[in-house]
Design a protein around this motif. Structure first.
Motif, mmCIF file in Angstrom:
data_model
loop_
_atom_site.group_PDB
_atom_site.id
_atom_site.type_symbol
_atom_site.label_atom_id
_atom_site.label_comp_id
_atom_site.label_asym_id
_atom_site.label_seq_id
_atom_site.Cartn_x
_atom_site.Cartn_y
_atom_site.Cartn_z
ATOM 1 N N ASN A 774 -19.947 -18.421 -3.608
ATOM 2 C CA ASN A 774 -20.415 -19.141 -4.791
ATOM 3 C C ASN A 774 -19.649 -20.458 -4.971
ATOM 4 O O ASN A 774 -20.255 -21.521 -5.183
ATOM 5 C CB ASN A 774 -20.253 -18.253 -6.020
ATOM 6 C CG ASN A 774 -20.809 -18.888 -7.276
ATOM 7 O OD1 ASN A 774 -21.892 -19.466 -7.268
ATOM 8 N ND2 ASN A 774 -20.072 -18.786 -8.374
ATOM 9 N N SER A 775 -18.322 -20.360 -4.881
ATOM 10 C CA SER A 775 -17.520 -21.567 -5.104
ATOM 11 C C SER A 775 -17.709 -22.581 -3.982
ATOM 12 O O SER A 775 -17.820 -23.790 -4.230
ATOM 13 C CB SER A 775 -16.043 -21.180 -5.229
ATOM 14 O OG SER A 775 -15.598 -20.548 -4.046
ATOM 15 N N CYS A 778 -21.060 -24.281 -4.176
ATOM 16 C CA CYS A 778 -21.040 -25.228 -5.287
ATOM 17 C C CYS A 778 -20.345 -26.522 -4.874
ATOM 18 O O CYS A 778 -20.804 -27.626 -5.199
ATOM 19 C CB CYS A 778 -20.344 -24.602 -6.486
ATOM 20 S SG CYS A 778 -20.288 -25.657 -7.947
ATOM 21 N N LEU A 782 -23.537 -29.010 -5.132
ATOM 22 C CA LEU A 782 -23.356 -29.723 -6.402
ATOM 23 C C LEU A 782 -22.232 -30.751 -6.311
ATOM 24 O O LEU A 782 -22.329 -31.841 -6.888
ATOM 25 C CB LEU A 782 -23.057 -28.724 -7.515
ATOM 26 C CG LEU A 782 -24.259 -28.023 -8.156
ATOM 27 C CD1 LEU A 782 -23.805 -27.037 -9.205
ATOM 28 C CD2 LEU A 782 -25.228 -29.024 -8.767
ATOM 29 N N HIS A 846 -23.915 -20.925 -12.079
ATOM 30 C CA HIS A 846 -24.149 -21.883 -10.981
ATOM 31 C C HIS A 846 -25.629 -22.273 -10.917
ATOM 32 O O HIS A 846 -25.975 -23.456 -10.760
ATOM 33 C CB HIS A 846 -23.702 -21.244 -9.668
ATOM 34 C CG HIS A 846 -23.669 -22.204 -8.524
ATOM 35 N ND1 HIS A 846 -23.336 -21.821 -7.243
ATOM 36 C CD2 HIS A 846 -23.954 -23.533 -8.437
ATOM 37 C CE1 HIS A 846 -23.401 -22.851 -6.444
ATOM 38 N NE2 HIS A 846 -23.779 -23.904 -7.151
ATOM 39 N N GLU A 849 -26.368 -24.628 -13.644
ATOM 40 C CA GLU A 849 -25.857 -25.969 -13.356
ATOM 41 C C GLU A 849 -26.776 -26.711 -12.401
ATOM 42 O O GLU A 849 -26.974 -27.938 -12.542
ATOM 43 C CB GLU A 849 -24.451 -25.859 -12.764
ATOM 44 C CG GLU A 849 -23.401 -25.408 -13.766
ATOM 45 C CD GLU A 849 -22.036 -25.255 -13.119
ATOM 46 O OE1 GLU A 849 -21.928 -25.569 -11.905
ATOM 47 O OE2 GLU A 849 -21.098 -24.811 -13.805
#
Length: 970
Positions: A774-775, A778, A782, A846, A849
């Protein structure tokens, strides 16, 4: 007594209308009893508190007080002229007509009513309440209960009026102090004008003493009248008793004379016969003693004969019996003075022989070939040894067996390694000398077969140990059961002896010089021959107690034995001389059971050392998943087998397995995390095709079971890759990294099924992996990290939508993964499942976002284009044409990636941003909804925008609500 009645001549009203009289408890309506006034103030009275209040007749004899009214009260109460004693004072004093006389009311006194006391009542009521509260808090000094009791007990009250000095046991008028206390002459003086006063005081003193004398005489007469009948009856009985005693004395004298004649005529001959019988019995006893000595003399040869045939129990029983005979029957025999010490030394020798024999037995039993045979080696020999050791209280013999178990466990592993190495040709035993080095040269299949062989040998070893220890415990329990039965038998004998004591009391014995000779009746003499001993009999031998003829052994040394059978069918005779308490036997049985647990621990400890010796070069950490799962299952099976055999869990091997499992989990996780990191660093975030094997993988999870399907190469080649991944009827456009991530997640779940002990560690690692994805995703999408890592020119809306859809696919599987782990966790570990809740929230944040980023892209575009918008022809304007073009591009990029519902929600948010910017620009241009030319141009542009937006695929039913662009009129 005289003070208990009021001396006032005015009668008091007893009616309830007397307002001046408080209503109090009935027990409080009596005044305390006061004694007669003292002649001398220093003389003690019944109530010491009234010493200061009572007047002195010596001082105040010329002044009349209320106390003068009761001086002659005893004379009034003791009036002999009255036929009966009335209870009222006035009737006794002034006659019967006094009560019936009515008192005429006085004409000079006013009529008093309650109203006269109203003001007084108002003033006194609060004070009365305060007084009552104080009485409840403070106990009165004068105990009213005792006074009330004295009032009702007339005689006791009268006696209390007499000073205590007259009641003392040492009262004597010869004593000057006593005399002065009774007759205080110090207060009388013949000088001056006090003669009349002293005479009056002397008279009062005489009347007071006379009053005391009357009280005492009345009470004495009363007591005598109560006990007169008993006194005369006792005097009459005394004369009769003296007559009875005189007749009894004469009868006793006559009886003694008759008994003396009977003794001389009938008893002397019988006693002579009994003395001869005792002499015969004593000769028999001496003969039996000699026979017993001959038997004891043969003890040592017999013991040596028993030891030659390993009959330790029989030899010990014989030694114990001989020792008992020496201490009881043959005590003091000079020829046997050294036999006791010799038998003790022989007993110590037997102890050493039994311990050495048991050690040899344990070594032979445990070092037998480990075949599939759990038969006990020489069970009769084992049972005999255990009985002997118990008899000698050698309760630590099980420690010898424990030491042999440790040595045997070492030899088992060593022998298995030697046998396995000898069958492998690749290992040169001449070059590699050490067994540990030879073992490290094996590959996994060879080492796995060796470990399996060791575990099978240990299983047989534990079964054999269990059989042997069970036999030993059964012997201990047999002795324990025998002890309990012996106690029950003793209790029964005690009860029966209590019953026989009644019969024994009827047995006659003869006594001579204080010695019982009841054994003489064993020879057939009549029990009723005589009951008293003759004083003329000759003294007999001190050893007068004889035994029945033919006795060759001590009665105290006779052993009662019972036959018991061990679980193996061995019959043993258990004697009563096992001097072991129940607590010792129970503790020994527990220690033997603990020895079985120790055997399991020993096998586990040796297995752990064998495992660690192979793991020194990192061999176990290099195993793949299948190999480690196979090893884990083998170790789990061995652990369960040992728990079933021994009945207790051993944690050493389980801990070693857990340690290796943790290392395996760390390596497993690091490999897959590194793999995921490499995939993400090379991911270009474009839609990837879905191979058929991944679709099969997803389909296998859809039925609720998480398992990796078996590979089918032939079927996979025939099927072409699909454009989308179908999950429960929904299409998911994914990247290649996510497809591999799903497979990695399923590998984690499959590993938990294969190795349940690592469930918690796997859950933590999987949570870490999902958080990392996930991180990192991102950061790459993003955060535009993919521009530098992969070399992308820009992050497009298609990249963003594809990233959002991939995150949604992972979120779809999180509840399934959570349920999979929940089914394999303990209830106390359910708190760890909160990691999945946190991960789900992070993924949703997430996704939100990314949606916000897509809206922000269009928002910046609207701000840029609509800030230059001017309301003028032609219609539609270039600004609105450009906006519709960009909206169409956005729709084209995300429509195939996101579901229709998400697309509609996204465009509603974009439309809201568009309306906000348009409304701001129209307000800036002062264009209002007034139906004018400018309003018409704007309406045409908006209609063009609405038509183009609703013409897009899936947005035809979208409610745009364009009326919000106009300022509302207030």
């Amino acid at each position: 007594m005289a003070s208990s009645h009021s001396s006032s001549p005015v009668p008091q009203s007893n009616s309830s209308d007397a307002f001046f009289k408080k209503e109090v408890d009935a027990t409080k309506r009596f005044r305390p009893v006061q004694s007669l006034p003292d002649v001398c103030p220093k003389e003690p009275t019944g109530n010491p508190n009234n010493l200061d209040d009572s007047p002195s007749l010596v001082v105040d004899q010329q002044r009349w007080t209320i106390y003068h009214s009761k001086v002659n009260l005893p004379a009034a109460l003791n009036d002999p002229r009255l036929a009966k004693r009335e209870s009222d004072f006035f009737t006794k004093t002034w006659g019967v007509d006094f009560v019936d006389t009515e008192v005429t009311p006085s004409f000079y006194l006013p009529q008093i009513t309650k109203e006269h006391f109203a003001l007084y009542q108002q003033e006194i009521t609060p004070r009365e309440k305060v007084h009552e509260r104080c009485k409840n808090i403070c106990t009165p000094k004068d105990t009213f209960g005792r006074t009330l009791l004295h009032t009702h007990d007339k005689s006791r009250t009268d006696l209390e009026q007499v000073p205590k000095i007259f009641m003392k046991p040492d009262f004597a008028l010869e004593d000057s102090l006593t005399f002065n206390a009774v007759l205080p002459w110090s207060h009388f003086s013949t000088a001056g004008g006090k003669g009349n006063r002293d005479a009056a005081s002397s008279k009062l003193l005489q009347e007071k003493l006379s009053h005391y004398l009357d009280i005492v005489e009345v009470n004495i007469a009363h007591q005598i009248s109560l006990r007169s009948e008993a006194f005369f009856h006792a005097m009459t009985s005394q004369h009769e008793l003296q007559d009875y005693l005189r007749k009894t004395s004469q009868a006793v004298k006559l009886l003694r004379e008759k008994i003396s004649k009977i003794d001389k005529v009938m008893c002397e001959g019988s006693l002579r016969v009994l003395r001869l019988s005792l002499t015969r019995n004593n000769c028999i006893k001496a003969y039996n003693k000699l026979k017993l000595m001959a038997t004891v003399h043969q003890t040592q040869p017999t013991v040596q004969l028993l030891l030659s045939t390993s009959e330790y129990v029989g030899a010990l029983d014989l030694i114990a019996t001989t020792q008992e005979v020496l201490q009881q029957e043959l005590q003091g025999i000079h020829s046997f003075r050294h036999l006791g010490s010799q038998l003790c030394e022989l007993e110590k020798l037997i102890d050493k022989m039994m311990i050495a024999e048991f050690s040899t037995y344990a070594r032979n039993d445990l070092n037998r070939p480990l075949e599939d045979d759990c038969q006990i080696l020489e069970e009769e020999r084992l049972v005999s040894l255990v009985f002997g050791l118990l008899k000698q209280r050698k309760l630590n013999f099980y420690e010898i067996y424990g030491d042999e178990m440790i040595n045997t466990a070492k030899n088992i592993i060593k022998q298995c390694v030697v046998d396995t190495v000898s069958q492998i040709e690749e290992i040169d035993t001449e070059v590699v000398v050490k067994l540990a080095d030879q073992m490290r040269m094996m590959n996994f299949p060879q080492w796995f077969d060796l470990l399996k062989n060791i575990f099978s040998k240990f299983t047989i070893f534990l079964k054999r140990v269990k059989a042997t220890l069970n036999t030993i415990r059964s012997v201990v329990f047999l002795v324990l059961d025998k002890n309990q039965k012996t106690r029950e038998l003793e209790d029964t004998l005690q009860k029966s002896s209590a019953k026989e004591s009644v019969v024994d009391s009827e047995v006659a014995y003869l006594t001579h010089e204080g010695m019982f000779i009841s054994d003489a009746f064993g020879e057939g003499e009549p029990a009723a021959a005589a009951r008293n001993g003759s004083p003329n009999s000759e003294p007999c031998s001190s050893d007068s107690v004889s035994e029945p003829e033919g006795t060759t052994d001590s009665s105290s040394s006779k052993e009662h034995t019972s036959s018991s059978v061990t679980p193996g069918g061995v019959e043993m005779m258990i004697g009563e001389d096992m001097k072991l308490t129940d607590l010792e036997l129970v503790r020994l049985a527990n220690n033997i059971q603990e020895l079985l647990y120790n055997a399991s621990d020993i096998c586990h400890d040796r297995s752990v050392k064998f495992l660690m010796a192979r793991a020194k070069d990192g061999f176990l950490e290099k195993l793949n998943s299948n190999e480690f799962v196979t090893l884990s299952r083998l170790m789990e099976g061995f652990i369960l087998d040992t728990e079933q055999i021994c009945g207790r869990k051993s944690m050493s091997l389980r801990g070693a397995l857990q340690s290796q499992a943790n290392k395996f989990v760390n390596r497993f996780h690091e490999e897959r995390k590194t793999k995921l990191s490499l995939l993400l660093d090379n991911e270009r975030w474009k839609q990837a095709e879905v191979p058929a094997e991944f679709q099969d993988l997803v389909d296998s999870v859809s039925d609720g079971r998480i398992s990796l399907p078996e590979k089918k190469p032939t079927a996979t080649e025939e099927r072409k890759p699909a454009e989308f991944l179908i999950v429960e009827g929904q299409k998911y456009a994914t990247v290649g990294t996510v497809l591999l991530l799903i497979r990695i997640i399923l590998e984690y779940c499959q590993c938990v099924d294969n190795i349940p002990s690592i469930t918690t560690d796997m859950l933590t690692r999987l949570s870490d992996l999902l958080k990392y994805f996930n991180s990192r995703s991102c950061q790459l999408v993003l955060g535009a990290g993919a521009l530098q890592v992969v070399g992308l020119k820009t992050i497009t809306t298609k990249n963003l939508a594809l990233s959002s859809r991939c995150l949604q696919l992972i979120v779809h599987y999180i509840p399934i993964i959570r349920a999979h782990f929940e089914a394999r966790l303990q209830p106390k570990q359910f708190s760890m499942l909160r990691h999945f809740d946190h991960i789900t929230k992070d993924y949703h944040d997430h996704i939100a976002e990314i949606s916000a980023k897509l809206v922000a892209i269009m928002d910046s575009l609207f701000d840029k284009l609509l800030s230059k918008y001017e309301v003028k022809a032609p219609v539609p304007s270039a600004c609105f044409r450009n906006i519709c073009k960009q909206m169409a591009k956005m729709h084209e990029a995300i429509y195939d990636l996101l579901p229709e519902e998400q697309t509609q929600m996204l465009f509603l948010r974009i439309n809201a941003s568009y309306k906000l910017h348009l409304k701001r620009q129209l307000a800036h241009l002062n264009v209002v909804n007034d139906g004018g030319p400018l309003n018409g141009l704007v309406t045409s542009d908006v209609a063009f925008y609405t038509g183009n937006l609703q013409a897009l695929k899936g947005l035809n039913n979208l409610d745009l609500n364009m009326a919000e662009i106009w300022e509302q009129k207030r």
